[in-house]
Motif scaffolding. Structure first.
Motif, PDB file in Angstrom:
ATOM      1  N   ARG A 134       0.852  -1.191   0.000  1.00 59.69           N
ATOM      2  CA  ARG A 134       0.000   0.000   0.000  1.00 59.69           C
ATOM      3  C   ARG A 134       0.885   1.238   0.000  1.00 59.69           C
ATOM      4  O   ARG A 134       1.951   1.249   0.581  1.00 59.69           O
ATOM      5  N   GLU A 180     -16.549  -0.760  -1.726  1.00 60.77           N
ATOM      6  CA  GLU A 180     -16.798  -0.547  -0.300  1.00 60.77           C
ATOM      7  C   GLU A 180     -15.704  -1.202   0.548  1.00 60.77           C
ATOM      8  O   GLU A 180     -15.216  -2.282   0.238  1.00 60.77           O
ATOM      9  N   PHE A 181     -15.355  -0.536   1.643  1.00 61.30           N
ATOM     10  CA  PHE A 181     -14.312  -1.040   2.540  1.00 61.30           C
ATOM     11  C   PHE A 181     -14.892  -1.995   3.578  1.00 61.30           C
ATOM     12  O   PHE A 181     -16.073  -1.926   3.940  1.00 61.30           O
ATOM     13  N   PHE A 182     -14.025  -2.905   4.090  1.00 62.13           N
ATOM     14  CA  PHE A 182     -14.383  -3.767   5.214  1.00 62.13           C
ATOM     15  C   PHE A 182     -13.097  -4.179   5.925  1.00 62.13           C
ATOM     16  O   PHE A 182     -11.987  -4.002   5.401  1.00 62.13           O
ATOM     17  N   MET A 183     -13.210  -4.731   7.115  1.00 65.72           N
ATOM     18  CA  MET A 183     -12.067  -5.242   7.872  1.00 65.72           C
ATOM     19  C   MET A 183     -12.001  -6.751   7.688  1.00 65.72           C
ATOM     20  O   MET A 183     -12.982  -7.458   7.939  1.00 65.72           O
ATOM     21  N   ASP A 184     -10.858  -7.268   7.233  1.00 66.49           N
ATOM     22  CA  ASP A 184     -10.742  -8.709   7.024  1.00 66.49           C
ATOM     23  C   ASP A 184     -10.343  -9.423   8.317  1.00 66.49           C
ATOM     24  O   ASP A 184     -10.207  -8.799   9.381  1.00 66.49           O
ATOM     25  N   ASP A 187      -7.475  -8.103  10.445  1.00 60.09           N
ATOM     26  CA  ASP A 187      -7.634  -6.726  10.908  1.00 60.09           C
ATOM     27  C   ASP A 187      -7.023  -5.730   9.914  1.00 60.09           C
ATOM     28  O   ASP A 187      -6.474  -4.694  10.299  1.00 60.09           O
ATOM     29  N   GLN A 188      -7.134  -6.072   8.627  1.00 60.58           N
ATOM     30  CA  GLN A 188      -6.633  -5.207   7.560  1.00 60.58           C
ATOM     31  C   GLN A 188      -7.807  -4.556   6.833  1.00 60.58           C
ATOM     32  O   GLN A 188      -8.844  -5.200   6.619  1.00 60.58           O
ATOM     33  N   ILE A 189      -7.628  -3.295   6.429  1.00 59.17           N
ATOM     34  CA  ILE A 189      -8.643  -2.613   5.625  1.00 59.17           C
ATOM     35  C   ILE A 189      -8.572  -3.132   4.198  1.00 59.17           C
ATOM     36  O   ILE A 189      -7.520  -3.091   3.567  1.00 59.17           O
ATOM     37  N   ARG A 190      -9.682  -3.662   3.693  1.00 62.68           N
ATOM     38  CA  ARG A 190      -9.746  -4.216   2.350  1.00 62.68           C
ATOM     39  C   ARG A 190     -10.952  -3.634   1.614  1.00 62.68           C
ATOM     40  O   ARG A 190     -11.771  -2.921   2.198  1.00 62.68           O
ATOM     41  N   THR A 191     -11.079  -3.962   0.328  1.00 63.09           N
ATOM     42  CA  THR A 191     -12.256  -3.559  -0.430  1.00 63.09           C
ATOM     43  C   THR A 191     -13.011  -4.805  -0.873  1.00 63.09           C
ATOM     44  O   THR A 191     -12.397  -5.819  -1.241  1.00 63.09           O
ATOM     45  N   ASN A 205      -3.700   0.594  -3.080  1.00 57.91           N
ATOM     46  CA  ASN A 205      -4.459   0.325  -1.854  1.00 57.91           C
ATOM     47  C   ASN A 205      -4.273  -1.099  -1.338  1.00 57.91           C
ATOM     48  O   ASN A 205      -4.934  -1.511  -0.392  1.00 57.91           O
TER      49      ASN A 205
END
Length: 299
Positions: A134, A180-184, A187-191, A205
């Protein structure tokens, strides 16, 4: 002594080739094979790209793969290739470098059809980049997608570049197109989707980078064409010798090399700009090596 295969082309301009524009600019050109306008010049790019790919794999675990996704009117459906799992072995399993055997055969047939008629066809190379750090790229003039587009479009015979959803995204609404974003689970920000193609605001990203490069039909064909000679007389030309009826399979390693060269430059820039003295370590992610402590040496 001038090779017989290029004797006619030394006197007349090949339609859609760089013969004429080189003369318009320099007043002189390389007749034997096209010189700098020939894809032969990419040998240096591919050699350097091989080194760049090793650096990317070592320091960030980044993997670059390209494959043929279209030859003329034979289009490989996107859902037949899983960009998360497609392998180099699948791509290199046939002469057209298409990871799907069924469509590889269709592409070979399409090339053979025009080859025996002295004609040529173009197509599309899809390139994906997995495990991208990123933060690569900058937000204004050196946007990551702009640098990739410039590098890929510098290759011979290129005519188009698409990134992420590309032109198809123009048919969508914002609510349909937004990733849209989510937490995997790590604990990582993903789409949830990847219509942005792994780059947003000119900066990677962390999702798979996905791009497509269009290549035109080979200019040098064995069919009679109307043209003009170097001494400015209208004439006809039939090209002799061995010339590819489709350059797209050969373009696969070229695309990979140019993408690797861009990314290794961006990796070094990111390390120098943001990793040596991070402003906000809670948000600025460190480079993740794919190897052991030996790879933690600064670039």
């Amino acid at each position: 002594m001038l090779c017989l295969d290029y004797s006619e082309m030394s006197l007349a301009y090949r339609p859609s080739h760089a013969d004429a524009t080189y003369d318009f600019k320099y007043g002189v050109r390389s007749v034997q094979g096209g010189g700098r306008s020939s894809a032969r010049e990419t040998i240096g790019r591919v050699a350097a790209g091989a080194v760049a790919k090793k650096i990317l794999k070592l320091y960030s675990g980044t993997e670059i793969l390209a494959y043929v996704s279209q030859v003329h009117n034979v289009v490989l459906p996107e859902d037949l290739v899983d960009n998360q799992t497609v392998t180099l072995e699948q791509i290199e399993s046939n002469i057209v470098r298409c990871p799907n055997p069924e469509y590889a055969e269709k592409m070979i047939a399409a090339i053979d059809y025009v080859r025996v008629r002295g004609d040529s066809v173009g197509g599309v190379v899809t390139c994906i980049v997995r495990n991208v750090p990123r933060g690569l790229g900058t937000p204004v003039f050196d946007k990551l997608e702009a640098e990739l587009a410039k590098a890929c479009m510098s290759l011979p015979a290129t005519k188009g570049f698409e990134f992420g959803s590309g032109f198809a995204g123009t048919f969508m609404t914002g609510s349909e197109h937004n990733d849209e974003f989510f937490m995997d689970e790590h604990d990582q920000i993903r789409t949830k989707t990847n219509r942005s193609g792994g780059i947003q605001g000119g900066i990677s990203n962390g999702e798979i980078i996905n791009m497509r490069i269009a290549f035109k039909p080979t200019s040098t064909i064995a069919r009679k064409q109307h043209t003009v000679s170097r001494d400015k007389h209208e004439t006809e030309l039939i090209a002799r010798g061995r010339h590819d009826p489709c350059v797209v399979p050969r373009a696969v390693p070229m695309v990979e090399a140019m993408v690797a060269l861009v990314l290794v430059d961006q990796l070094m820039t990111q390390y120098a700009q943001c990793m040596l003295f991070p402003v906000n370590p809670a948000l600025q992610e460190p480079l993740q090596s794919s190897t052991t402590e030996s790879a933690q040496v600064p670039l």
